[in-house]
Design a protein around this motif. Sequence first.
Motif, PDB file in Angstrom:
ATOM      1  N   ASN A   4       0.789  -1.228   0.000  1.00  0.00           N
ATOM      2  CA  ASN A   4       0.000   0.000   0.000  1.00  0.00           C
ATOM      3  C   ASN A   4       0.824   1.284   0.000  1.00  0.00           C
ATOM      4  O   ASN A   4       0.373   2.307  -0.511  1.00  0.00           O
ATOM      5  N   ASP A  10     -14.665   1.453   2.853  1.00  0.00           N
ATOM      6  CA  ASP A  10     -13.478   0.599   2.721  1.00  0.00           C
ATOM      7  C   ASP A  10     -13.828  -0.698   1.996  1.00  0.00           C
ATOM      8  O   ASP A  10     -13.090  -1.145   1.123  1.00  0.00           O
ATOM      9  N   ARG A  15     -13.768  -2.509  -5.523  1.00  0.00           N
ATOM     10  CA  ARG A  15     -13.328  -1.832  -6.751  1.00  0.00           C
ATOM     11  C   ARG A  15     -11.954  -2.333  -7.177  1.00  0.00           C
ATOM     12  O   ARG A  15     -11.703  -2.519  -8.369  1.00  0.00           O
ATOM     13  N   TYR A  16     -11.059  -2.552  -6.214  1.00  0.00           N
ATOM     14  CA  TYR A  16      -9.728  -3.075  -6.553  1.00  0.00           C
ATOM     15  C   TYR A  16      -9.822  -4.506  -7.087  1.00  0.00           C
ATOM     16  O   TYR A  16      -9.048  -4.904  -7.951  1.00  0.00           O
ATOM     17  N   ASN A  69      -4.682   8.448  -4.796  1.00  0.00           N
ATOM     18  CA  ASN A  69      -4.296   7.169  -4.196  1.00  0.00           C
ATOM     19  C   ASN A  69      -5.222   6.053  -4.688  1.00  0.00           C
ATOM     20  O   ASN A  69      -4.762   5.002  -5.142  1.00  0.00           O
ATOM     21  N   HIS A  70      -6.514   6.280  -4.625  1.00  0.00           N
ATOM     22  CA  HIS A  70      -7.463   5.253  -5.048  1.00  0.00           C
ATOM     23  C   HIS A  70      -7.445   5.060  -6.565  1.00  0.00           C
ATOM     24  O   HIS A  70      -7.539   3.924  -7.043  1.00  0.00           O
ATOM     25  N   ASP A  71      -7.315   6.166  -7.311  1.00  0.00           N
ATOM     26  CA  ASP A  71      -7.245   6.044  -8.779  1.00  0.00           C
ATOM     27  C   ASP A  71      -6.035   5.233  -9.212  1.00  0.00           C
ATOM     28  O   ASP A  71      -6.132   4.367 -10.080  1.00  0.00           O
ATOM     29  N   LEU A 128     -14.140   0.032  -1.630  1.00  0.00           N
ATOM     30  CA  LEU A 128     -12.830   0.201  -2.269  1.00  0.00           C
ATOM     31  C   LEU A 128     -12.188  -1.151  -2.564  1.00  0.00           C
ATOM     32  O   LEU A 128     -11.650  -1.364  -3.654  1.00  0.00           O
ATOM     33  N   ARG A 136      -4.361   3.006  -7.488  1.00  0.00           N
ATOM     34  CA  ARG A 136      -4.542   1.606  -7.087  1.00  0.00           C
ATOM     35  C   ARG A 136      -5.518   0.879  -8.013  1.00  0.00           C
ATOM     36  O   ARG A 136      -5.276  -0.269  -8.385  1.00  0.00           O
ATOM     37  N   GLU A 137      -6.595   1.542  -8.368  1.00  0.00           N
ATOM     38  CA  GLU A 137      -7.550   0.914  -9.286  1.00  0.00           C
ATOM     39  C   GLU A 137      -6.919   0.657 -10.645  1.00  0.00           C
ATOM     40  O   GLU A 137      -7.135  -0.404 -11.245  1.00  0.00           O
ATOM     41  N   GLN A 146      -6.503  11.428  -1.500  1.00  0.00           N
ATOM     42  CA  GLN A 146      -7.461  10.317  -1.526  1.00  0.00           C
ATOM     43  C   GLN A 146      -7.813   9.921  -2.961  1.00  0.00           C
ATOM     44  O   GLN A 146      -7.805   8.745  -3.309  1.00  0.00           O
TER      45      GLN A 146
END
Length: 193
Positions: free
Chosen positions: A38, A92, A98-99, A60-62, A95, A64-65, A57
Amino acid sequence: MPDTTSPTLLFVIGPAAVGKMTVGEAVAARTGYKLFHNHLTIEPLLRLFPYGSPQFQRLNHDFREQISAEAAASDLPGLVFTLVWDFDDPDDAALVERYAAPFRERGSRVLFLELSADQSVRLERNAGETRLAEKPSKRDLDWSNGNLLDMDARYRLNSVDDFAHVPGAHLLIDNTRLEPDEVAERAVEHFGL
């Protein structure tokens, strides 16, 4: 039936300093999977934006996806993806889904190796050489230890019966007194990796 020719996604989850990255490295060494811990997205973003800011945020999420989607579409044997999950936060859980979505869409196996350990042991591990080398934001040990304690007090970072709906896809190991290689060996055997 999972597609055995598509990459497997193995989430390694648990609270701060439980050993997710180290165990993930040991699993990757045995399987040929790639480790995506992570902090590979956290640390570069912290150079630009404060932790938790909207920009942090979102990026970070974009990131990772996108990495998850590319790995799922690749010829990698698998991806080990470490993260901290607050089981009381539906965001969470969303998320994590989504991953996992690109892997599920391809018919890949999505697995969960959950680690738990005594808080005192995790506080010792929090100052580990490898952890601090890979995670510069943890080098301020007073802050990092305080953050670990605060997260433990505020969030539910280990599951209870949250994985009852995915028999065979979840393994919980208390690694308080286990070496990372032993944990990895158990996971590889249990999941047939």
